[in-house]
Enzyme design. Sequence first.
Site, PDB file in Angstrom:
ATOM      1  N   GLY A  36       0.587  -1.231   0.313  1.00 43.36           N
ATOM      2  CA  GLY A  36       0.198  -0.283   0.289  1.00 43.36           C
ATOM      3  C   GLY A  36       0.917   1.502  -0.273  1.00 43.36           C
ATOM      4  N   CYS A 245     -27.908  -9.505 -15.316  1.00 41.23           N
ATOM      5  CA  CYS A 245     -27.816  -9.469 -17.083  1.00 41.23           C
ATOM      6  C   CYS A 245     -28.178  -9.221 -18.918  1.00 41.23           C
ATOM      7  CB  CYS A 245     -26.021  -9.591 -17.403  1.00 41.23           C
ATOM      8  SG  CYS A 245     -25.302  -9.820 -18.455  1.00 41.23           S
ATOM      9  N   CYS A 248     -26.442 -11.984 -20.375  1.00 40.32           N
ATOM     10  CA  CYS A 248     -26.358 -13.958 -19.792  1.00 40.32           C
ATOM     11  C   CYS A 248     -27.085 -14.161 -18.662  1.00 40.32           C
ATOM     12  CB  CYS A 248     -24.859 -14.409 -19.627  1.00 40.32           C
ATOM     13  SG  CYS A 248     -23.757 -13.514 -17.947  1.00 40.32           S
ATOM     14  N   CYS A 270     -23.636  -7.416 -18.450  1.00 43.34           N
ATOM     15  CA  CYS A 270     -21.778  -7.414 -18.003  1.00 43.34           C
ATOM     16  C   CYS A 270     -21.010  -6.568 -18.533  1.00 43.34           C
ATOM     17  CB  CYS A 270     -21.399  -8.705 -18.065  1.00 43.34           C
ATOM     18  SG  CYS A 270     -22.626 -10.578 -17.471  1.00 43.34           S
ATOM     19  N   CYS A 276     -18.759 -12.977 -19.742  1.00 39.68           N
ATOM     20  CA  CYS A 276     -20.561 -12.748 -20.677  1.00 39.68           C
ATOM     21  C   CYS A 276     -20.377 -13.432 -21.534  1.00 39.68           C
ATOM     22  CB  CYS A 276     -20.777 -10.981 -20.974  1.00 39.68           C
ATOM     23  SG  CYS A 276     -22.388 -11.135 -21.295  1.00 39.68           S
TER      24      CYS A 276
END
Lengths: 302, 258
Positions: A36, A245, A248, A270, A276
Amino acid sequence: MTQPPKHDPDYNYGYLDEATKRMLRRSLLKAIAIPGYQVPFASREMPLARGWGTGGIQITAAIIGPDDTLKAIDQGADDTTNAVSIRRFFARVTGVATTEETTKASLIQTRHRIPEEPLRDGQILVYQVPLPEPLRKLIPSESETRKIHAWAEYGPIYVRLYEDIAQYGEVTSTYSHPILVNDRYIASPTPIPKFDNPKMHMSPALQLFGAGREKRLYAIPPYTKVKSLDFEDYPFTLQRWDEPCALCGSTTSYLDEVIINDANERMFVCSDTHYCETRRGEGHEGPQLTKAQSVHLTGSAP
Amino acid sequence: MIEQAPLLRVQNVTRLYGGRVGCRDTSFNLWPGEVLGVVGESGSGKTTLLRSLAGFEPPDEGTIHFRRGEKDHDIYALDEANRRAMMRTEWGMVHQNPRDGLRLDVSAGGNIGESLMARGDRHYGKMRARVTDWLQRVEIDSSRIDDSPKSFSGGMQQRLQIARVLVAEPRLVFMDEPTGGLDVSVQARLLDLLRVLVRDLHLAAIIVTHDLAVARLLTDRLIVMKDGHIIEEGLTDQILDDPHHAYTQLLTSAVLSA
């Protein structure tokens, strides 16, 4: 998977010269050692404008080996200009194999998404970062933000959350929601949607972040704690969609809103195009698949 | 008061700007709960002294000790991390210009809340309650909690700044001309408020002012500065009613009804 093209001999392997790659690897080692923490590095000119992903490209160039398989995504999609250009660039300067399949890739360069498919041990995810400093909007001074990171004086960053709740009743940030890495440094998760933040937590993959314009690298090593900032009485929450979605039928993936005509019709699909397509290949069907095919929204897959 | 240890011990503090003197060889003690006034004409080193005491500018010579618990800390011998921690928790600074002490692009509540978040508060509801309480204590209508300080009058901004400092429960507050730039009626209300807060919270305070009326109203003890030196020091009433130094006599006689 496409046939690996030959490495263009006019370029050094990976485009950058060897000394630059070594400099980058040293900075990356430091970044991984201090999860980080933003490590300064000598960002180079790349054959595209700063702010277009030069940080991520430099990291990829420094660590890509001949045995790697590269996937490049832009906002989750494998087939947008930025993704295609990056994939072609590395195919040309390294000759490595490229793929759109998340599971087959050993190296994934991404702009603003984490693939829906869970990452595994040994994979490396490289992020392109426009603004590495999560405190910058509140504290313009770099010397001051460095001190704040050094001594973990992280009070001011919560002002952003406070203001959201005070003005709108909830934390309204949808992307770039700050994270606490390994209980120590607060970092910007790049503009990934906050939907993807939980995927960073204890991820088996190595996550590397490069900001070319701002000349900073940082990293989240595998299996590292990543916590999204929140208040005790306003815990971190994810956005939800009312519909699956359209292509899909997935109810668990991150959806983009797509306007499909000028009659105000829209559908949610998606953002991860490979995910997808894979689901459609497996026989999943969304409620508006036929309609989407008629407006060429389904890409190349079945 | 006498048997207690001083909260702040200032010894021979000198601050130079190149060849110019900011303040020279300044020494005094401040006890817990005491309000000390620093008066003098502009350019006499008042603000310089205050900035050194508050941890913003290290003095060129001399030491400043702050008492925390049973220990005296030389604040400039501490490393910067510890000094900043003390600046957040032990004392606060009210700037002459509220725009220096506030975030103008953050709501009033956020300004006060930041002091709480800086010391580790992470519960929105509890913070909100404390912020509301403090707005009321500084006589700002709590319906203004989510408004920008930009929409506040000068007097309200100053009161907001005071709330932002006091909510962190410091033991010592530095105030640099807290009533500067405010009209007389607003000044009077602000002084009244300050007097109540300082007494209620048993705060120690150092108030820099060029206004002897402010000094008379708020302070227990007075330091008179001229050309970077302390020229006279004593109980406020004593100094204002029976000034010894020629400059102090000039100062008191220049005011109509101090």
